[in-house]
Design a protein around this motif. Structure first.
Motif, PDB file in Angstrom:
ATOM      1  N   ARG A 115       2.024  16.711   7.941  1.00  0.00           N
ATOM      2  CA  ARG A 115       3.079  15.705   8.176  1.00  0.00           C
ATOM      3  C   ARG A 115       4.235  15.909   7.190  1.00  0.00           C
ATOM      4  O   ARG A 115       5.404  15.752   7.553  1.00  0.00           O
ATOM      5  N   ALA A 116       3.940  16.261   5.956  1.00  0.00           N
ATOM      6  CA  ALA A 116       4.984  16.505   4.961  1.00  0.00           C
ATOM      7  C   ALA A 116       5.842  17.702   5.368  1.00  0.00           C
ATOM      8  O   ALA A 116       7.074  17.673   5.234  1.00  0.00           O
TER       9      ALA A 116
ATOM     10  N   THR B 275       0.844  -1.187   0.000  1.00  0.00           N
ATOM     11  CA  THR B 275       0.000   0.000   0.000  1.00  0.00           C
ATOM     12  C   THR B 275       0.874   1.229   0.000  1.00  0.00           C
ATOM     13  O   THR B 275       1.978   1.240   0.518  1.00  0.00           O
ATOM     14  N   SER B 276       0.374   2.260  -0.608  1.00  0.00           N
ATOM     15  CA  SER B 276       1.095   3.529  -0.572  1.00  0.00           C
ATOM     16  C   SER B 276       0.417   4.426   0.449  1.00  0.00           C
ATOM     17  O   SER B 276      -0.801   4.465   0.550  1.00  0.00           O
ATOM     18  N   GLN B 277       1.215   5.116   1.186  1.00  0.00           N
ATOM     19  CA  GLN B 277       0.690   5.985   2.224  1.00  0.00           C
ATOM     20  C   GLN B 277       0.896   7.428   1.785  1.00  0.00           C
ATOM     21  O   GLN B 277       2.005   7.842   1.480  1.00  0.00           O
ATOM     22  N   THR B 278      -0.179   8.191   1.753  1.00  0.00           N
ATOM     23  CA  THR B 278      -0.103   9.594   1.393  1.00  0.00           C
ATOM     24  C   THR B 278       0.034  10.407   2.665  1.00  0.00           C
ATOM     25  O   THR B 278      -0.721  10.231   3.620  1.00  0.00           O
ATOM     26  N   LEU B 279       1.018  11.274   2.666  1.00  0.00           N
ATOM     27  CA  LEU B 279       1.238  12.122   3.832  1.00  0.00           C
ATOM     28  C   LEU B 279       0.291  13.314   3.802  1.00  0.00           C
ATOM     29  O   LEU B 279       0.032  13.890   2.746  1.00  0.00           O
ATOM     30  N   THR B 280      -0.183  13.684   4.956  1.00  0.00           N
ATOM     31  CA  THR B 280      -0.981  14.902   5.044  1.00  0.00           C
ATOM     32  C   THR B 280      -0.034  16.080   4.834  1.00  0.00           C
ATOM     33  O   THR B 280       1.173  15.973   5.060  1.00  0.00           O
ATOM     34  N   PRO B 281      -0.535  17.219   4.416  1.00  0.00           N
ATOM     35  CA  PRO B 281       0.335  18.387   4.242  1.00  0.00           C
ATOM     36  C   PRO B 281       1.094  18.756   5.522  1.00  0.00           C
ATOM     37  O   PRO B 281       2.266  19.124   5.468  1.00  0.00           O
TER      38      PRO B 281
END
Length: 140
Positions: free
Chosen positions: A10-11, A2-8
């Protein structure tokens, strides 16, 4: 997988940690090379030969010139403090120059069986390489 998208948020936090780590490494590298360059400029050649073997094989002007180069490159590692726009390319050039210098000195120390200086150069390479890689990615 799975790919995990970072919240803005967290980025931004990750970018802040990376930036803090890189600035810390840049500061350590700069302090080391300012001190090393200053020693090469001010210490008598006999003392330098006692501390390191290679100055006995090089002309005194070369040793002193290397000290100047180390100080200039070290100061350029901190150039983004003055101006991020103009200092970042100078930082990349300085990191490239220091990495080249460290690699050459590692080879000289390793062939001369100077274990301590060789390990020091290996550690400096391990510190400078990520700075060069990550800061050059930012410069694009």
């Amino acid at each position: 997988m799975t790919s995990q998208t970072l919240t803005p948020a967290r980025a931004r936090l990750n970018a802040s940690y990376r930036n803090l780590t890189l600035w810390t490494l840049q500061g350590w590298i700069a302090m080391f090379f300012i001190a090393a360059g200053y020693a090469k400029l001010t210490e008598p050649l006999d003392n330098l030969i006692d501390l390191m073997r290679w100055p006995a094989l090089a002309p005194e002007n070369f040793v002193r010139g290397l000290g100047v180069a180390e100080i200039v490159l070290a100061l350029l590692m901190l150039a983004p403090v003055v101006s991020w726009k103009h200092g970042r390319p100078l930082l990349v050039v300085a990191a490239s120059g220091l990495l080249l210098l460290q690699t050459a000195m590692l080879a000289i120390h390793a062939t001369g069986l100077d274990v301590g200086p060789a390990i020091t150069n290996a550690v400096l390479i391990a510190m400078t390489a990520p700075v060069l890689w990550l800061r050059s990615r930012e410069a694009r």
